[in-house]
Design an enzyme around this catalytic site. Structure first.
Site, PDB file in Angstrom:
ATOM      1  N   GLU A 145       3.431   9.282   2.932  1.00  0.00           N
ATOM      2  CA  GLU A 145       1.995   9.245   3.238  1.00  0.00           C
ATOM      3  C   GLU A 145       1.718   9.853   4.617  1.00  0.00           C
ATOM      4  O   GLU A 145       1.182   9.202   5.514  1.00  0.00           O
ATOM      5  CB  GLU A 145       1.473   7.815   3.170  1.00  0.00           C
ATOM      6  CG  GLU A 145       1.592   7.219   1.778  1.00  0.00           C
ATOM      7  CD  GLU A 145       0.908   5.870   1.606  1.00  0.00           C
ATOM      8  OE1 GLU A 145       0.758   5.148   2.605  1.00  0.00           O
ATOM      9  OE2 GLU A 145       0.503   5.549   0.484  1.00  0.00           O
ATOM     10  N   GLU A 166       3.566   6.401  -6.038  1.00  0.00           N
ATOM     11  CA  GLU A 166       3.149   5.001  -5.898  1.00  0.00           C
ATOM     12  C   GLU A 166       1.866   4.759  -6.667  1.00  0.00           C
ATOM     13  O   GLU A 166       0.940   5.589  -6.621  1.00  0.00           O
ATOM     14  CB  GLU A 166       2.864   4.655  -4.427  1.00  0.00           C
ATOM     15  CG  GLU A 166       4.071   4.579  -3.553  1.00  0.00           C
ATOM     16  CD  GLU A 166       3.732   4.157  -2.130  1.00  0.00           C
ATOM     17  OE1 GLU A 166       2.755   3.415  -1.928  1.00  0.00           O
ATOM     18  OE2 GLU A 166       4.451   4.595  -1.219  1.00  0.00           O
TER      19      GLU A 166
HETATM   20  C1  BG6 Z   1       1.390   2.540   0.534  1.00  0.00           C
HETATM   21  C2  BG6 Z   1       2.707   2.517   1.286  1.00  0.00           C
HETATM   22  O1  BG6 Z   1       0.378   2.884   1.423  1.00  0.00           O
HETATM   23  O2  BG6 Z   1       0.894   1.370   0.025  1.00  0.00           O
HETATM   24  C3  BG6 Z   1       3.595   1.325   0.982  1.00  0.00           C
HETATM   25  O3  BG6 Z   1       3.434   3.704   1.110  1.00  0.00           O
HETATM   26  C4  BG6 Z   1       2.724   0.088   0.864  1.00  0.00           C
HETATM   27  O4  BG6 Z   1       4.566   1.224   1.977  1.00  0.00           O
HETATM   28  C5  BG6 Z   1       1.750   0.279  -0.290  1.00  0.00           C
HETATM   29  O5  BG6 Z   1       3.418  -1.102   0.736  1.00  0.00           O
HETATM   30  C6  BG6 Z   1       0.873  -0.929  -0.572  1.00  0.00           C
HETATM   31  O6  BG6 Z   1       0.249  -1.344   0.612  1.00  0.00           O
HETATM   32  P1  BG6 Z   1       0.298  -2.842   1.116  1.00  0.00           P
HETATM   33  O7  BG6 Z   1      -0.306  -2.834   2.441  1.00  0.00           O
HETATM   34  O8  BG6 Z   1      -0.477  -3.618   0.112  1.00  0.00           O
HETATM   35  O9  BG6 Z   1       1.742  -3.209   1.122  1.00  0.00           O
END
Ligand code: BG6
Length: 486
Positions: free
Chosen positions: A190, A384
């Site tokens: 990211e 993701e």
């Molecule tokens: C993404 C990241 O932004 O979102 C992850 O690459 C992160 O590392 C994921 O865990 C979810 O975000 P959060 O803050 O709910 O863990």
């Protein structure tokens, strides 16, 4: 027209070293991620404050060996010791791929050493061997939110050009060591997130920084050059490997058909697409001249940089998708939307929100996939996607996470539509396939996994792994190559 998921589609899950490993041992150094403390006594609204605005005092406290604070990312879910058990569960779900990251601070504890830490390298050898045992393809992010802390405190993070050679050296060590084991790589997780949380992404502390925008975009330039040099090395050392870039895309939709909203949404989009434009096309797009002028940014670019960027572009585009936002030229009239990397988005009345206020919008996932493919014509990896929620472990050891199944189902359906639209998608690695520490709030109870881990926000619990209902659902999705989603 292409129907259904292609053969060999990389179904799997994603995690990051700093959120699962723990194992602050065997020579591992402190990383920026190890500075985030968690205190359940603070109001919930404060839980992501450090993530957005880490202070000098908090970093100092984190470096204090006697500190009484709890730092969840130092403990993770103890994947460092549980990796065999966890990978076995991934295999049972049928994973074809596992997106993971290497902790830079495990390989180079201070970041600026010439020689790597052998114990750190040996750990990932064991992880890759275990994955190979089950025929799971590793997709490895070289840096996911955890640069060595020393590079922040002694070098001012990525504002310093020296980090290019540290990163190059680190990447070379990884390629030489794992060239037989890893064929899919990614540079920076990211990368666009540096605009919203500079400490985590570029090691820059916002507090008292008068030149923040200058520092952010200069760091971006250094990361672009470092990423391009890593891509070059990767291709030289592992000719059959692919190197991807990785952005977070939270598509900004115009709030209305008011042309001002449309213009704003284009400007917001560019704040993200700028990062993929440079890494995929290999040059700074024309609109950056105006953007930099408005922000008062003047980049220091050295002679060879442009050629390095031009000749070493990404082979594929990795992106994370969780939500969309709405762009309004009159934001004061609406509620602000919540989320990790948000621009100035407002709430979209057509969308439901998660317990953390993130807007759920599978249709814009399809639009984003089409948009990225139209722009770049390069393969796309959905690196993701997932739902953070509070899960209840019942007495019968069952976790009925239908909400997670619904979220993923709706997104996979739209991904299927995008494939019919002609988008070349190579894989889908659902975020946090096993419960892990939240990046933004450092909570444990914001869970994304198909596998429950018995641990609470204070780090207490047996660490026992339990399969959720979504585990069996995803197993079926993978078994049928995305045909059976109900
Ligand atoms: C993404 C990241 O932004 O979102 C992850 O690459 C992160 O590392 C994921 O865990 C979810 O975000 P959060 O803050 O709910 O863990």
């Amino acid at each position: 027209m292409r129907e259904g998921f292609p053969e060999g589609f990389l179904w799997g899950g994603a995690t990051a070293a700093n959120q699962i490993e723990g194992g602050l041992t065997d020579g591992k150094g402190l990383s920026v991620a190890d500075c985030y403390s968690f205190d359940s006594k603070l109001p919930k609204s404060e839980w992501s404050k450090q993530w957005k605005e880490m202070t000098h005092a908090q970093v100092k406290e984190a470096m204090n060996k006697e500190s009484q604070l709890y730092f969840p990312k130092r403990k993770g879910i103890d994947f460092y010791n549980y990796y065999k058990e966890d990978i076995k569960l991934f295999a049972e779900m049928g994973f074809k791929a596992y997106r993971m990251s290497i902790a830079w601070s495990r390989i180079f504890p201070e970041g600026d050493e010439l020689e790597p830490n052998e114990e750190g390298l040996a750990f990932y050898d064991k992880v890759f061997d275990e994955l190979e045992k089950y025929d799971i393809e590793p997709i490895v992010t070289i840096s996911h939110y955890e640069m060595p802390l020393n590079l922040t405190t002694n070098y001012d993070g990525w504002t310093n050009r020296k980090l290019i050679s540290f990163f190059e050296n680190y990447s070379r060590v990884l390629f030489l060591r794992y060239k037989e084991k890893v064929k899919y790589w990614m540079t920076f997780n990211e990368i666009n997130s540096m605009i919203k949380h500079p400490f985590t992404s570029i090691g820059v502390i916002e507090e008292g920084n008068r030149n923040l925008m200058q520092d952010i975009f200069q760091s971006a330039h250094h990361q672009f050059v470092a990423g391009a040099l890593a891509t070059k090395l990767c291709h030289e050392i592992i000719p059959d490997a692919k190197m991807g870039c990785m952005i977070s895309y939270q598509m900004p939709i115009p709030y209305s058909c008011n042309p001002d909203d449309v213009q704003l949404s284009v400007e917001e989009q560019r704040k993200t697409l700028f990062f993929s434009d440079v890494q995929v096309r290999g040059y700074y797009p024309a609109y950056t001249a105006r953007l930099f002028k408005n922000l008062g940014v003047e980049l220091e670019i050295q002679n060879d940089d442009e050629a390095i960027l031009k000749n070493n572009t990404a082979d594929y585009i990795g992106f994370s998708y969780y939500m969309s936002t709405a762009s309004s030229s009159e934001p004061e009239k609406f509620d602000k939307v919540q989320g990790n990397l948000l621009n100035n988005g407002v709430k979209n009345p057509f969308l439901a929100i998660t317990e953390w206020g993130w807007q759920v919008d599978p249709k814009s996932f399809r639009v984003s996939l089409n948009q990225l493919y139209d722009l770049y014509q390069k393969p796309i990896l959905v690196a993701e996607n997932g739902l953070g929620a509070i899960d209840i472990l019942k007495e019968d050891e069952r976790i009925q996470d239908t909400y997670r199944i619904e979220y993923l189902k709706s997104h996979i359906c739209e991904m299927k539509e995008a494939i019919k639209d002609g988008v070349d998608i190579i894989g889908f690695t659902s975020w946090g396939c096993i419960d892990c520490i939240s990046a933004s709030t450092s909570q444990m109870t914001k869970r994304y996994g198909f596998i429950h881990v018995d641990m609470d926000d204070e780090g207490e619990g047996s660490l026992k792994r339990t399969k959720k209902d979504s585990f069996y659902w995803y197993q079926q999705v993978i078994n049928t190559n995305g045909e059976k989603l109900d």
